[in-house]
Design a protein around this motif. Structure first.
Motif, short mmCIF file in Angstrom:
data_model
loop_
_atom_site.label_atom_id
_atom_site.label_comp_id
_atom_site.label_asym_id
_atom_site.label_seq_id
_atom_site.Cartn_x
_atom_site.Cartn_y
_atom_site.Cartn_z
N SER A 12 2.06 1.60 6.35
CA SER A 12 1.47 1.76 5.04
C SER A 12 -0.02 1.45 5.12
O SER A 12 -0.63 0.72 6.16
N ALA A 13 -0.79 1.63 3.84
CA ALA A 13 -2.21 1.61 3.97
C ALA A 13 -2.30 0.17 3.81
O ALA A 13 -3.60 -0.28 4.31
N GLY A 14 -1.39 -0.76 3.27
CA GLY A 14 -1.88 -1.97 3.50
C GLY A 14 -1.64 -2.89 4.75
O GLY A 14 -2.42 -3.71 4.80
N GLY A 41 1.95 8.21 11.68
CA GLY A 41 1.89 7.18 10.39
C GLY A 41 0.55 7.47 9.86
O GLY A 41 -0.34 8.08 9.92
N ILE A 42 0.37 6.65 8.59
CA ILE A 42 -0.65 6.95 7.69
C ILE A 42 -1.86 6.33 8.56
O ILE A 42 -3.11 6.91 7.93
N GLU A 43 -1.80 5.18 9.50
CA GLU A 43 -2.72 4.68 10.18
C GLU A 43 -3.55 5.73 10.58
O GLU A 43 -4.64 5.46 10.98
N ARG A 44 -2.93 6.76 11.39
CA ARG A 44 -3.50 7.88 12.25
C ARG A 44 -4.43 8.45 11.33
O ARG A 44 -5.60 8.70 11.75
N GLU A 45 -3.74 8.96 10.20
CA GLU A 45 -4.58 9.69 9.30
C GLU A 45 -5.95 9.28 8.74
O GLU A 45 -7.11 9.54 8.70
N LEU A 46 -5.98 7.74 8.48
CA LEU A 46 -7.18 6.95 8.16
C LEU A 46 -8.16 6.62 9.32
O LEU A 46 -8.98 6.75 9.30
N MET A 193 -1.11 3.17 -9.91
CA MET A 193 -0.47 3.30 -8.45
C MET A 193 0.61 2.44 -8.02
O MET A 193 0.82 1.46 -8.27
N GLY A 194 1.31 3.09 -7.15
CA GLY A 194 2.43 2.41 -6.56
C GLY A 194 2.43 2.29 -5.15
O GLY A 194 3.55 2.12 -4.37
N GLY A 195 1.09 2.09 -4.58
CA GLY A 195 1.12 1.90 -2.88
C GLY A 195 0.76 2.97 -2.42
O GLY A 195 0.92 4.28 -2.96
N SER A 196 0.42 3.13 -1.22
CA SER A 196 0.10 4.23 -0.69
C SER A 196 1.09 5.18 -0.15
O SER A 196 0.94 6.58 -0.26
#
Length: 357
Positions: A12-14, A41-46, A193-196
């Motif tokens: 998750s983004a957190g 995962g979202i970490e790769r995208e970021l 917002m509801g989190g990433s």
């Protein structure tokens, strides 16, 4: 030996935002930054958007607290990921590993321990998450956001640091945000917002009360991937799956925030002195960490809390109106929060650990 550091964390983004805050500082101080994350995962995208960072993808297995057939397969993915991480770390020979947690971090921590590389873990919540609980025995130091987290950790490893917040969030421009949104200066704005990953529950209640909310407020709604509903588009309401580059400007516009209670997010709102309506994830779909986080903030006077099981359109409207009317009270409480520089404290710890290695 090259001054290398490996960062990890994801799901998750957190589990990425602290790494994003550290990354430019580490590069300025001469570290070559390598990131180990999951394949999708979202970490790769970021992280792939960050200049000068090499990204390695490994196999991961999600650590579930409920029955799922994937639970039988995922331990093998964790073992595969640990072997992949071990080989990457052996090749790169970093001076230190920094882990933000999330299920992807477990194989990296194990791989680092097998390579005898110093490992620093960061725990955002009051009580350690499952991934960090597994990783703590292998760690050199465990940094905490809440002072009370030290009660759950070995005394020799615990180090209170505070909340590490991305510096760019403080540089947001309300003027740029209003222009981007097409909103008016003459009407207050809510950021929901509801989190990433989004929150279907919060989205449904926002949609149910949208007509009434728009009479008094403008609404920025970060819905999560695949949860935007184009049929709801109307003046004063903008919805997005996820926001990165424009987030500082959107936060600058917001008069108050409706959110889940992930530690990284709520400390970012605190640093910007944004009054909060927090709807923590219930125990039925979490380990209860967000409930503890939200209670801690409510006791300090930073927010109001709506338990997920009590969430309704009527209750949300009531609490939002109360928080907005009393916003100066919440801001005053947030202004009394302890002033510190956790980002620099964390950088100092990383550099000191690297030198010892």
């Amino acid at each position: 030996m090259t001054n290398k550091i490996i960062l990890t964390g994801g799901g998750s983004a957190g589990h990425v935002t602290v790494n994003l805050a550290l990354l430019p500082k580490l590069q300025q101080d001469g570290f070559e930054v390598i990131y180990i994350g999951s394949e999708e995962g979202i970490e790769r995208e970021l992280i792939v958007k960050c200049a000068g960072v090499r990204y390695y993808a490994i196999k991961t297995g999600k650590l579930r607290r409920y029955f799922d057939w994937k639970n039988f397969k995922d331990p093998f993915n964790v073992l595969t990921g640990a072997y992949q991480a071990y080989e990457i770390i052996r090749k790169e020979r970093p001076r230190v590993i920094f882990s933000k947690g999330g299920f992807v971090s477990v194989p990296v921590v194990i791989g680092g321990w097998l390579n005898r590389t110093p490992i620093i873990i960061h725990e955002s919540d009051v009580t350690p998450g499952l991934a960090n609980r597994i990783a703590i025995p292998f760690a050199t130091k465990v940094c905490t956001t809440f002072q009370e987290t030290s009660e759950h950790l070995p005394p020799t490893k615990a180090q209170y640091v505070g909340a590490v917040v991305r510096e760019e969030l403080a540089r947001g421009s309300a003027t740029a945000g209003l222009t981007f949104l097409g909103f008016s200066r003459n009407k207050p704005t809510i950021l929901a917002m509801g989190g990433s990953l989004g929150s279907k529950r919060i989205n449904e209640v926002i949609h149910a009360t949208l007509h009434t909310l728009l009479k008094s407020y403008q609404v920025i709604h970060i819905c999560g991937k695949g949860q935007v509903d184009p049929s709801l588009n109307r003046p004063g309401y903008r919805q997005f799956e996820y926001v990165t580059k424009e987030l500082p400007d959107l936060l600058a516009v917001a008069s108050l925030v409706i959110s889940r209670a992930g530690a990284n997010a709520i400390f970012e709102f605190l640093s910007l002195q944004k009054p909060m309506v927090l709807i923590p994830l219930p125990k039925s779909s979490s380990r209860g960490d967000q409930i503890i986080n939200a209670k801690s903030f409510q006791e300090r006077g930073y927010c109001e809390v709506i338990p997920d099981e009590e969430l309704s359109a009527e209750r949300l409207l009531q609490v939002v109106n109360h928080v907005y009317e009393q916003r100066l009270h919440y801001i005053e409480k947030m202004q009394l929060a302890r002033i510190q520089d956790p980002l620099q404290t964390m950088i100092h710890l990383i550099e000191t650990t690297a030198r010892r290695e």
